[in-house]
Design a protein around this motif. Structure first.
Motif, PDB file in Angstrom:
ATOM      1  N   PHE A  81      28.057  21.179  30.740  1.00 55.58           N
ATOM      2  CA  PHE A  81      28.341  21.559  32.125  1.00 55.58           C
ATOM      3  C   PHE A  81      29.782  22.035  32.279  1.00 55.58           C
ATOM      4  CE2 PHE A  81      24.682  18.708  33.156  1.00 55.58           C
ATOM      5  CZ  PHE A  81      23.866  19.708  33.642  1.00 55.58           C
ATOM      6  N   LEU A  82      30.713  21.377  31.591  1.00 58.02           N
ATOM      7  CA  LEU A  82      32.111  21.825  31.639  1.00 58.02           C
ATOM      8  C   LEU A  82      32.262  23.202  30.996  1.00 58.02           C
ATOM      9  CD1 LEU A  82      34.048  18.545  30.820  1.00 58.02           C
ATOM     10  CD2 LEU A  82      33.887  19.731  33.006  1.00 58.02           C
ATOM     11  N   LEU A  83      31.530  23.437  29.912  1.00 58.10           N
ATOM     12  CA  LEU A  83      31.563  24.739  29.267  1.00 58.10           C
ATOM     13  C   LEU A  83      31.001  25.812  30.193  1.00 58.10           C
ATOM     14  CD1 LEU A  83      32.434  25.940  26.580  1.00 58.10           C
ATOM     15  CD2 LEU A  83      30.126  25.532  25.728  1.00 58.10           C
ATOM     16  N   ASN A  84      29.964  25.472  30.940  1.00 58.35           N
ATOM     17  CA  ASN A  84      29.379  26.397  31.911  1.00 58.35           C
ATOM     18  C   ASN A  84      30.397  26.750  33.001  1.00 58.35           C
ATOM     19  OD1 ASN A  84      27.455  27.962  33.198  1.00 58.35           O
ATOM     20  ND2 ASN A  84      26.592  26.237  34.300  1.00 58.35           N
ATOM     21  N   ILE A  85      31.133  25.758  33.471  1.00 60.26           N
ATOM     22  CA  ILE A  85      32.171  26.002  34.479  1.00 60.26           C
ATOM     23  C   ILE A  85      33.253  26.926  33.902  1.00 60.26           C
ATOM     24  CG2 ILE A  85      34.030  24.904  35.804  1.00 60.26           C
ATOM     25  CD1 ILE A  85      32.121  22.471  36.087  1.00 60.26           C
ATOM     26  N   LEU A 142      34.315  30.630  35.391  1.00 58.41           N
ATOM     27  CA  LEU A 142      35.694  30.991  35.749  1.00 58.41           C
ATOM     28  C   LEU A 142      36.172  32.196  34.957  1.00 58.41           C
ATOM     29  CD1 LEU A 142      37.382  27.494  36.072  1.00 58.41           C
ATOM     30  CD2 LEU A 142      36.865  29.110  37.909  1.00 58.41           C
ATOM     31  N   GLY A 143      35.839  32.240  33.671  1.00 60.48           N
ATOM     32  CA  GLY A 143      36.224  33.366  32.842  1.00 60.48           C
ATOM     33  C   GLY A 143      35.609  34.676  33.319  1.00 60.48           C
ATOM     34  N   ILE A 144      34.346  34.622  33.702  1.00 65.35           N
ATOM     35  CA  ILE A 144      33.664  35.821  34.204  1.00 65.35           C
ATOM     36  C   ILE A 144      34.292  36.288  35.511  1.00 65.35           C
ATOM     37  CG2 ILE A 144      31.468  36.679  35.125  1.00 65.35           C
ATOM     38  CD1 ILE A 144      30.102  34.767  33.056  1.00 65.35           C
ATOM     39  N   ILE A 145      34.562  35.356  36.414  1.00 70.06           N
ATOM     40  CA  ILE A 145      35.161  35.710  37.705  1.00 70.06           C
ATOM     41  C   ILE A 145      36.556  36.310  37.509  1.00 70.06           C
ATOM     42  CG2 ILE A 145      36.081  34.729  39.851  1.00 70.06           C
ATOM     43  CD1 ILE A 145      33.684  32.737  39.711  1.00 70.06           C
ATOM     44  N   LEU A 146      37.373  35.684  36.659  1.00 71.53           N
ATOM     45  CA  LEU A 146      38.713  36.210  36.415  1.00 71.53           C
ATOM     46  C   LEU A 146      38.663  37.570  35.731  1.00 71.53           C
ATOM     47  CD1 LEU A 146      40.629  32.989  35.323  1.00 71.53           C
ATOM     48  CD2 LEU A 146      40.852  34.265  37.463  1.00 71.53           C
ATOM     49  N   SER A 147      37.697  37.769  34.848  1.00 66.15           N
ATOM     50  CA  SER A 147      37.555  39.076  34.201  1.00 66.15           C
ATOM     51  C   SER A 147      37.201  40.146  35.219  1.00 66.15           C
ATOM     52  CB  SER A 147      36.474  39.018  33.121  1.00 66.15           C
ATOM     53  OG  SER A 147      36.879  38.204  32.055  1.00 66.15           O
ATOM     54  N   LEU A 148      36.326  39.826  36.141  1.00 65.52           N
ATOM     55  CA  LEU A 148      35.943  40.800  37.166  1.00 65.52           C
ATOM     56  C   LEU A 148      37.126  41.163  38.061  1.00 65.52           C
ATOM     57  CD1 LEU A 148      32.397  39.518  38.156  1.00 65.52           C
ATOM     58  CD2 LEU A 148      32.986  41.482  36.735  1.00 65.52           C
ATOM     59  N   ALA A 205      34.118  39.986  29.545  1.00 62.81           N
ATOM     60  CA  ALA A 205      33.115  39.556  30.519  1.00 62.81           C
ATOM     61  C   ALA A 205      31.713  39.612  29.915  1.00 62.81           C
ATOM     62  CB  ALA A 205      33.185  40.425  31.772  1.00 62.81           C
ATOM     63  N   CYS A 206      31.426  40.647  29.149  1.00 59.76           N
ATOM     64  CA  CYS A 206      30.110  40.758  28.504  1.00 59.76           C
ATOM     65  C   CYS A 206      29.891  39.623  27.506  1.00 59.76           C
ATOM     66  CB  CYS A 206      29.964  42.100  27.810  1.00 59.76           C
ATOM     67  SG  CYS A 206      29.829  43.481  28.941  1.00 59.76           S
ATOM     68  N   ALA A 207      30.918  39.301  26.730  1.00 58.03           N
ATOM     69  CA  ALA A 207      30.798  38.209  25.770  1.00 58.03           C
ATOM     70  C   ALA A 207      30.575  36.872  26.488  1.00 58.03           C
ATOM     71  CB  ALA A 207      32.044  38.134  24.897  1.00 58.03           C
ATOM     72  N   LEU A 208      31.307  36.638  27.567  1.00 61.12           N
ATOM     73  CA  LEU A 208      31.141  35.389  28.306  1.00 61.12           C
ATOM     74  C   LEU A 208      29.756  35.299  28.950  1.00 61.12           C
ATOM     75  CD1 LEU A 208      34.654  35.052  29.954  1.00 61.12           C
ATOM     76  CD2 LEU A 208      33.689  33.605  28.174  1.00 61.12           C
ATOM     77  N   ILE A 209      29.244  36.407  29.435  1.00 60.32           N
ATOM     78  CA  ILE A 209      27.892  36.413  30.010  1.00 60.32           C
ATOM     79  C   ILE A 209      26.868  36.099  28.924  1.00 60.32           C
ATOM     80  CG2 ILE A 209      26.121  37.909  31.019  1.00 60.32           C
ATOM     81  CD1 ILE A 209      28.427  39.236  32.612  1.00 60.32           C
ATOM     82  N   TYR A 210      27.045  36.679  27.739  1.00 59.57           N
ATOM     83  CA  TYR A 210      26.132  36.401  26.627  1.00 59.57           C
ATOM     84  C   TYR A 210      26.159  34.910  26.258  1.00 59.57           C
ATOM     85  CZ  TYR A 210      24.273  36.211  21.912  1.00 59.57           C
ATOM     86  OH  TYR A 210      23.557  35.865  20.801  1.00 59.57           O
TER      87      TYR A 210
END
Length: 65
Positions: free
Chosen positions: A5-9, A13-19, A41-46
């Motif tokens: 769950f912490l990794l998901n958070i 955050l990484g995706i939001i900051l990348s955007l 962002a693509c890597a974090l989404i994957y």
């Protein structure tokens, strides 16, 4: 399970900051860093999709016990 769950958070955050970074880069004409942020962002989404698959599998296995 708490680590997942912490990794998901962290991924969220990484995706939001990348955007936000992508938008900022395009507004300022910095296209190379924007390309890097798109890749990030693509890597974090994957990785997030893979993590969600693992979490679903874990919940299904616990439900069968």
């Amino acid at each position: 399970m708490g680590k997942k769950f912490l990794l998901n958070i962290f991924y969220n955050l990484g995706i939001i900051l990348s955007l936000f970074g992508i938008v900022w880069c395009y507004q300022n004409g910095k296209y190379l860093p924007a390309a890097f942020l798109v890749g990030t962002a693509c890597a974090l989404i994957y990785f997030k999709i893979q993590l969600m698959k693992q979490i679903r599998k874990t919940f299904k296995e616990k439900g069968q016990d």
